[in-house]
Each structure stands twice: as C-alpha cells, then as structure tokens.
Scaffold this motif. Structure first.
Motif, PDB file in Angstrom:
ATOM      1  N   SER A  59      19.498  18.803 -46.944  1.00  0.00           N
ATOM      2  CA  SER A  59      18.106  19.157 -47.255  1.00  0.00           C
ATOM      3  C   SER A  59      17.358  19.264 -45.940  1.00  0.00           C
ATOM      4  CB  SER A  59      17.449  18.060 -48.113  1.00  0.00           C
ATOM      5  OG  SER A  59      18.162  17.821 -49.298  1.00  0.00           O
ATOM      6  N   GLU A  61      14.788  20.943 -44.890  1.00  0.00           N
ATOM      7  CA  GLU A  61      13.322  20.899 -44.860  1.00  0.00           C
ATOM      8  C   GLU A  61      12.823  19.465 -45.039  1.00  0.00           C
ATOM      9  OE1 GLU A  61      11.214  23.434 -47.613  1.00  0.00           O
ATOM     10  OE2 GLU A  61       9.346  23.140 -46.514  1.00  0.00           O
ATOM     11  N   ALA A  62      13.428  18.752 -45.996  1.00  0.00           N
ATOM     12  CA  ALA A  62      13.015  17.357 -46.203  1.00  0.00           C
ATOM     13  C   ALA A  62      13.400  16.503 -45.002  1.00  0.00           C
ATOM     14  CB  ALA A  62      13.638  16.801 -47.475  1.00  0.00           C
ATOM     15  N   GLY A  65      10.970  17.457 -42.250  1.00  0.00           N
ATOM     16  CA  GLY A  65       9.654  17.026 -42.720  1.00  0.00           C
ATOM     17  C   GLY A  65       9.509  15.514 -42.670  1.00  0.00           C
ATOM     18  N   ALA A  66      10.557  14.815 -43.071  1.00  0.00           N
ATOM     19  CA  ALA A  66      10.512  13.351 -43.024  1.00  0.00           C
ATOM     20  C   ALA A  66      10.413  12.866 -41.587  1.00  0.00           C
ATOM     21  CB  ALA A  66      11.746  12.764 -43.710  1.00  0.00           C
ATOM     22  N   GLY A  69       6.827  13.502 -40.548  1.00  0.00           N
ATOM     23  CA  GLY A  69       5.938  12.540 -41.217  1.00  0.00           C
ATOM     24  C   GLY A  69       6.058  11.151 -40.614  1.00  0.00           C
ATOM     25  N   ALA A  70       7.276  10.743 -40.304  1.00  0.00           N
ATOM     26  CA  ALA A  70       7.476   9.427 -39.686  1.00  0.00           C
ATOM     27  C   ALA A  70       6.847   9.403 -38.291  1.00  0.00           C
ATOM     28  CB  ALA A  70       8.962   9.100 -39.612  1.00  0.00           C
TER      29      ALA A  70
ATOM     30  N   PRO B 128       6.994  16.601 -47.896  1.00  0.00           N
ATOM     31  CA  PRO B 128       7.958  15.965 -46.996  1.00  0.00           C
ATOM     32  C   PRO B 128       7.295  15.093 -45.931  1.00  0.00           C
ATOM     33  CG  PRO B 128       8.216  18.377 -46.972  1.00  0.00           C
ATOM     34  CD  PRO B 128       7.078  18.073 -47.868  1.00  0.00           C
ATOM     35  N   LEU B 129       6.095  15.460 -45.506  1.00  0.00           N
ATOM     36  CA  LEU B 129       5.426  14.657 -44.476  1.00  0.00           C
ATOM     37  C   LEU B 129       5.124  13.253 -45.004  1.00  0.00           C
ATOM     38  CD1 LEU B 129       2.944  17.316 -43.006  1.00  0.00           C
ATOM     39  CD2 LEU B 129       5.225  16.707 -42.194  1.00  0.00           C
ATOM     40  N   THR B 131       6.683  11.807 -47.384  1.00  0.00           N
ATOM     41  CA  THR B 131       7.981  11.172 -47.599  1.00  0.00           C
ATOM     42  C   THR B 131       8.469  10.527 -46.299  1.00  0.00           C
ATOM     43  OG1 THR B 131       8.435  12.849 -49.280  1.00  0.00           O
ATOM     44  CG2 THR B 131      10.320  11.606 -48.455  1.00  0.00           C
ATOM     45  N   GLY B 132       8.287  11.244 -45.195  1.00  0.00           N
ATOM     46  CA  GLY B 132       8.675  10.692 -43.892  1.00  0.00           C
ATOM     47  C   GLY B 132       7.786   9.548 -43.461  1.00  0.00           C
ATOM     48  N   SER B 159      10.424  22.183 -50.818  1.00  0.00           N
ATOM     49  CA  SER B 159       9.970  20.940 -50.179  1.00  0.00           C
ATOM     50  C   SER B 159       9.744  19.846 -51.217  1.00  0.00           C
ATOM     51  CB  SER B 159       8.682  21.186 -49.395  1.00  0.00           C
ATOM     52  OG  SER B 159       7.660  21.669 -50.250  1.00  0.00           O
ATOM     53  N   GLU B 162      13.444  18.758 -52.551  1.00  0.00           N
ATOM     54  CA  GLU B 162      14.192  18.052 -51.501  1.00  0.00           C
ATOM     55  C   GLU B 162      13.597  16.672 -51.242  1.00  0.00           C
ATOM     56  OE1 GLU B 162      14.919  20.150 -47.860  1.00  0.00           O
ATOM     57  OE2 GLU B 162      15.467  22.011 -48.866  1.00  0.00           O
ATOM     58  N   SER B 163      12.266  16.608 -51.251  1.00  0.00           N
ATOM     59  CA  SER B 163      11.598  15.339 -50.934  1.00  0.00           C
ATOM     60  C   SER B 163      11.784  14.313 -52.035  1.00  0.00           C
ATOM     61  CB  SER B 163      10.107  15.574 -50.706  1.00  0.00           C
ATOM     62  OG  SER B 163       9.908  16.421 -49.604  1.00  0.00           O
ATOM     63  N   ASN B 165      14.181  14.099 -54.124  1.00  0.00           N
ATOM     64  CA  ASN B 165      15.566  13.635 -54.091  1.00  0.00           C
ATOM     65  C   ASN B 165      15.767  12.592 -52.990  1.00  0.00           C
ATOM     66  OD1 ASN B 165      18.402  13.876 -54.925  1.00  0.00           O
ATOM     67  ND2 ASN B 165      18.679  14.695 -52.867  1.00  0.00           N
ATOM     68  N   LEU B 166      15.228  12.899 -51.827  1.00  0.00           N
ATOM     69  CA  LEU B 166      15.382  11.995 -50.680  1.00  0.00           C
ATOM     70  C   LEU B 166      14.697  10.648 -50.947  1.00  0.00           C
ATOM     71  CD1 LEU B 166      16.574  12.484 -47.760  1.00  0.00           C
ATOM     72  CD2 LEU B 166      14.221  12.689 -47.009  1.00  0.00           C
ATOM     73  N   LEU B 169      16.541   8.564 -53.494  1.00  0.00           N
ATOM     74  CA  LEU B 169      17.792   8.075 -52.907  1.00  0.00           C
ATOM     75  C   LEU B 169      17.550   6.853 -52.026  1.00  0.00           C
ATOM     76  CD1 LEU B 169      20.846   8.980 -52.556  1.00  0.00           C
ATOM     77  CD2 LEU B 169      20.065  10.144 -50.479  1.00  0.00           C
TER      78      LEU B 169
END
Lengths: 329, 335
Positions: A59, A61-62, A65-66, A69-70, B128-129, B131-132, B159, B162-163, B165-166, B169
């Motif tokens: 994934s 993009e995720a 993106g994660a 974001g972090a 996603p942002l 999520t991160g 987005s 995917e987010s 799911n992540l 998880l």
C-alpha cells in the motif's frame, strides 16, 4: 580487503542514525524480519524490533502517507520504496503533501522524511522495475534529491538526509548494492556529508563528464579508455541534484571548457537537461564546445539484454559522446 | 441511527456552549461568503453550513493532545477545535497575520498548537496523514488519538482503503469520521457508490462502523467518545459515519442545482442548530432571548475578528521565496 558496498553504507547509516535518535524509524514493504528484497535492512529488525521497523501491506500511498503524517508530529521516518517505479502510487503524498506542507503552512509545519528508492536497471528488470525517476522530483520545489555513486557517499549522504529537516528523495542504484544475497560487509566509519557538495572523482583537463549513480562507473571506465587516446577527462559527481553544487561544477568547467552529461534516465527532460542549462546559462564564457548529453534513449526500459544494453548508456556510448564533444567523432 | 445515545438530558451550560460553537461556525461561513462577494477573499471557499454538528460533536469529545486532519470543507473542524476566527479570516484575506502567513488560504489552514494538522486540497489525502500521526502517537506511548474528517466522496479513494487496512492491522489510535453529506462534489451518493451506509466499509477492515445522525451534536459527541476510548484502550480504529447535508453548493458559487428541492427542504428542516436548540428549549425552557443573546455574542466576536483581519498587512511579494525549505542550504536548494 575491506568489503563495503552501497548496501552496507546505507544499512550502516540507518543503523547509526536509529541508534542516535529514537524518532527515526523505518517503514516499507518486506523491510523488517526479512531484511529487504535486496538485503539492505538485514539485521536491523533483530536489533531494533517492531516499533522501529514497520512492514506495511503493499500500500504505497498509505505507507508514504503514514510516514508523512508521523513526520508532522515529530517522527523522522525513513520510507523505502522497494522499486522506485512504485513511487508513482504514492505521488500525491509526496508531491502534494510532503513537498508543500512547509510552504503551505507558512513554515509552521515541516516534514523531515527520507524516501529511499531503489532505482535503475538490475539487468532485464524491464519497464516497470528499472526506471530512473529522479528528474521528476528535481522539478518539485520543497524536495531535495540525492543520488550517491559510491558506498562512502551513500553512507555519509544518507546520514545527512536523515538529519535534514526537509523531505529528501534518496536514490539507490540496484547495481551498486554489491551483489545478490545481501552479504553484510565491513563497517566503515563515514561522517555525514553535506548536501550540495559535489566531488571530483577523477581529475582531467580536456572535458568535464558530469555523472551520478551507476552511470558514473561507466564514465570512469570510459575515461580510462579515452586516456589511451590522449583525452584527459575530469569526472565530476554532483552527489545531490537538489541542491546542485554550482560552484563545484563551475570550477571544473572553468578548467576544461567542455561538458558531457551522462545518466541512465532518458535524456529528454532528465536531470542532465537542468545541469546543461546551468552550464550554458551561467558558465557560458568558459565553454569551448556545445554541451553533449548522453543517457537512456527516450523509450521505456526493454527486457532483452541486447535491447537494454542499447538503451542504457555504457562506457562505449559515453566515450563516443566525449569524442563528439571534442570534435573527434 | 444511534438516537438512543443522545437520550439522556443535556446539561444546560454545556448545551449552550455547543450551540454557541455551532452558531460561530454557521456565521463564520455566512460572513465569509459575504466577504468573498465583497472582494476580500481571493481564493476558494467550500462552506460547511449545515454540517456544524459533526465538527462540534467530534471536537467536543477530544483531548488536548489529540491531532486532526481535515478536508477542503474544513473551517468548521478548525473552529470546532477552538481556532481563532480572526487569524482564520486573515488567512482567507491572504494576509501575513493569517494562520499560514497568507501562503495557504482556506484549503491549507492549520493551527499547530491545537493539533490541527491542516485542511487539505486533495480529497482523501488527510486520511493517510492522520493514520501516520496515529502511528507516531502510538510509538510515543499513547494517551492521544488522531482524527480525520472526510466526505463520502473520499471513501472511493485508494487512500481511504489503504489507510483503514493499515490502521486496523496495527491497531492504531485513529478515528475515521466520514461526513456523508450525500454528494461527492456534484455527484449524488447513489451515483458514486452502490452502498448507502459508508460505515459498512468498516467490515472489510475488521473495525467497528457506526452510523450516527450527523445533525445531532450530542449523538455525534457520544459516538466519538466511545471510539476514542476504544482507541486509547489499544483496540484500534473506528469508522464513524455522520449523515449530514450541506445547505449550499460544493463551493461558493455553485448553486447546487443538481439537488432536488424537496431533498434540500427536508434537510433544511433538520438543521443541526435547530435540533440542539429544540432540545434546550424542551429540557431547560430556554427562550428566544437566550438564543438572541448567543447570536449577538457571536456576531460581536466575528465583527472584531473581521476588523482585526482587515488590519493585517499583505505579504511582501518576495516572501513567496520563503518557507520552501526549512533549510535551503544557503539558498542553494531554491535555485
């Protein structure tokens, strides 16, 4: 004899920076327990565990993106794109988010992120696993672009990239990793190398050949051949495409008066186009001949070795380009 | 719908405070519309009039360390979180005194102190942002959650999928808040997805999906509290779907003619401000004077905010070259 490949340099840079700063973590596909498709992150999971190495689903993009974001809330993530071609699946997070956040927010937020991208052909890796996309990111304000051509540079530049407060796109050529199987080499101490400082890899007086990543090795081979023909080549490695070491480039051009630019990426719109424009626009008084660019042909990367060998510039095509620049073709 | 959640009586002061916040958002948007028409706002506006209860209800359930990402329709979320309307207007006016020093405008507004990590000009990008951000909050040891707002249209973006799911998880402390206003830009929900309840998409990701009346601020606050507690307990994310409606078009200037008048009328009759006020009247016998007092207070506050914003300076043109990088390496990265 010391065994030290780009993969070793990158692994050691990550290891040393993770040890230094607990907010540095890795995120990517198959980078954890399995140590990465190319063995670059081998041993790091055993040392740092699951809170420092995050294996994502497929994934992109995720994942990116994660990481962004972090980074917005204090982390210093290193994201790995297994094959640089896959970065296109995460372009919004990079181009619209990471690159612009600091600017859009008037400087109130920043994204200290490194995206490591495995780039170039490994030999018959074909059109979707071989691309060299560095010039795409050169074009995006807000990003820094690093393209090391030696293990020492890979280590020193990655350490700097990880400490850098901005998003850094870090390109790693598959053929510089040092063989398959990810054998772990020796630890070599390398200090952080500042971004924006190029390096003369070979001194010469007739022509400056600008190159980076794997192509630089072909350039050095070509330079050795050309020496036998009485042509003295200076080989200059920018090491980072953004920022570009204009002063270093100017010094070399002032000395030789001729410039050839070589990279694996297609010539059209490649990083060489920007470098050529800088040379022609800012150092014109030093030039004795038109600038020559040599690079990948403007095609997707083919599969058959004969076709790929035709598209990717090797020592012969580079030597031929130098002769052309000197009017000896 | 989870109407039962909001059955218990509302505390009068608390109710008045929630009502005031919703009025502030409503009037902020209405006045922004007028100010744009008057030529003070050069860029886009996507007013959230009609969706105030989602912003105020969600933000009313959050803690100080929580962080949020928002959408192109983000003024309500930002005001719900407690942002300063004066600095927001200044940003809309493209002035140096604005939240983003005039570099962002409506679509990119942030307030770092409030953990408001930004509106976003790309549909689905805040997901996603957040999520991160939740990943980093978890790494740092918990105690806070990330919240992301998005519309029904965004749930068709990769987005989103995917987010979710992540996050499921990794059991990340994140609240996915879908403001289902029944339209993705100009396209009705039944023309962009075959499901009616976006919350149903939670089942693919093994997380709870909750549908709530997005025009009932108390109900929204309740489901948000529950989701937040789950997240803080390490049980992972929740998908909240707040059914709501925007009273206006997709953006300022869009008349929304693609919407049937009877549908608009039905939702206008279920105005989130009136829903709460109706309860306050019923439970605490508040009168029109009390309502007028809130309105007058908000109006005075916005008068002052607009006056302050108008006094802010325009940025100097060469400031366009600043803030491209934190470290431009002596300007080299700008060339």
């Amino acid at each position: 004899m010391t065994k030290f490949s780009c993969a070793d340099g990158i692994r050691q840079a990550i290891d040393e920076e993770m040890e230094r700063d607990p907010d540095v973590f890795l995120i990517g596909e198959d980078i954890g327990e399995s140590g990465g498709v190319f063995g670059v992150t081998k041993g790091l999971y055993e040392k740092y565990g699951p809170t420092r190495l995050w294996d994502t689903p497929i994934s992109e993009e995720a994942m990116i993106g994660a990481a962004v974001g972090a980074a917005l809330v204090g982390a210093r993530p290193i994201a790995e794109i297994m094959f640089g071609d896959f970065v296109v699946l995460a372009m919004d997070m990079l181009v619209n988010q990471a690159a612009k956040t600091h600017y859009m927010t008037g400087g109130r937020l920043s994204v200290p992120l490194v995206v490591r991208m495995v780039t170039g052909t490994a030999g018959s890796t074909a059109a979707q696993h071989s691309q060299s996309l560095e010039s795409w990111f050169v074009h995006v304000p807000g990003m820094k672009v690093v393209a090391p051509s030696s293990p020492e540079d890979a280590k020193g530049l990655l350490k700097t990239a990880i400490r850098d407060p901005d998003p850094v796109m870090f390109f790693e050529h598959k053929q510089l990793y040092g063989g398959r199987g990810g054998q772990v080499g020796d630890v070599v101490a390398v200090e952080p190398i500042p971004l924006g400082v190029g390096r003369v890899r070979r001194e010469g007086s007739d022509v400056t050949i600008v190159s980076y990543l794997k192509t630089l090795e072909h350039v050095l081979d070509a330079a050795a051949t050309l020496e036998g023909e009485g042509i003295s080549c200076e080989v200059w490695d920018p090491r980072t495409l953004v920022p570009l070491d204009r002063e270093g480039l100017r010094r070399s051009v002032a000395k030789t008066g001729r410039v050839v630019i070589a990279h694996e990426a297609p010539v059209r719109g490649g990083a060489g186009a920007e470098i050529a424009a800088v040379v022609a626009g800012e150092f014109f008084e030093h030039l004795k001949a038109p600038i020559v660019r040599v690079g990948g042909h403007n095609t997707p990367m083919p599969y058959a070795p004969e076709l790929e060998g035709y598209v990717v510039p090797g020592p012969e095509r580079i030597a031929e380009a130098v002769r052309r620049c000197l009017g000896r073709a | 719908m989870t109407d039962s959640l909001s059955d218990k009586p509302v505390d009068k002061d608390e109710g008045l405070q929630l009502y005031r916040r919703m009025v502030r958002i409503r009037r902020f948007e209405e006045r922004a519309s007028q100010l744009r028409a008057a030529g003070l706002i050069p860029g886009f506006l996507h007013p959230c009039i009609g969706q105030e209860a989602v912003a105020v209800g969600v933000c009313g359930a959050l803690g100080d360390g929580d962080v949020l990402t928002s959408t192109h329709r983000g003024h309500g979320h930002m005001l719900g979180r407690g942002a300063d309307p004066a600095r927001m207007y200044a940003e809309l006016f493209a002035r140096s005194g604005g939240y983003n020093h005039g570099k962002g405008g409506s679509l990119h507004m942030i307030d770092v102190q409030l953990g408001f990590l930004g509106a976003n000009g790309i549909v689905g990008a805040g997901i996603p942002l957040a999520t991160g951000a939740a990943l980093q909050l978890k790494r740092r040891g918990g105690g806070s959650v990330a919240v992301t707002f998005f519309g029904d249209g965004a749930t068709n973006e990769g987005s989103f999928h995917e987010s979710l799911n992540l996050a499921s998880l990794w059991k990340l402390p994140v609240l996915y808040v879908c403001e289902n206003n029944l339209y993705g830009e100009f396209t009705r929900q039944d023309h962009h997805q075959v499901i009616t309840d976006v919350a149903a998409r939670s089942s693919s990701y093994g997380m709870p999906g909750v549908v709530v009346d997005g025009n009932d601020v108390i109900a929204v606050r309740e489901v948000t509290r529950e989701a937040r507690e789950r997240a803080l307990a390490g049980e992972g994310p929740t998908l909240i779907e707040a059914k709501t409606y925007r009273h206006r078009g997709h953006f300022e200037g869009d008349m929304g003619r693609y919407r049937p008048p009877e549908e608009v009328a039905r939702w206008m009759a279920h105005d989130p401000l009136d829903v709460l006020w109706g309860r306050l009247v019923k439970e605490h016998a508040l009168d029109e004077a009390a309502r007028d007092a809130v309105r007058a207070d908000v109006e005075a506050e916005l008068d002052a905010a607009i006056a302050w914003a108008k006094e802010q300076e325009h940025p100097a043109p060469e400031q366009s070259l600043e803030d491209v990088y934190v470290d431009s390496i002596g300007g080299a990265a700008l060339r």
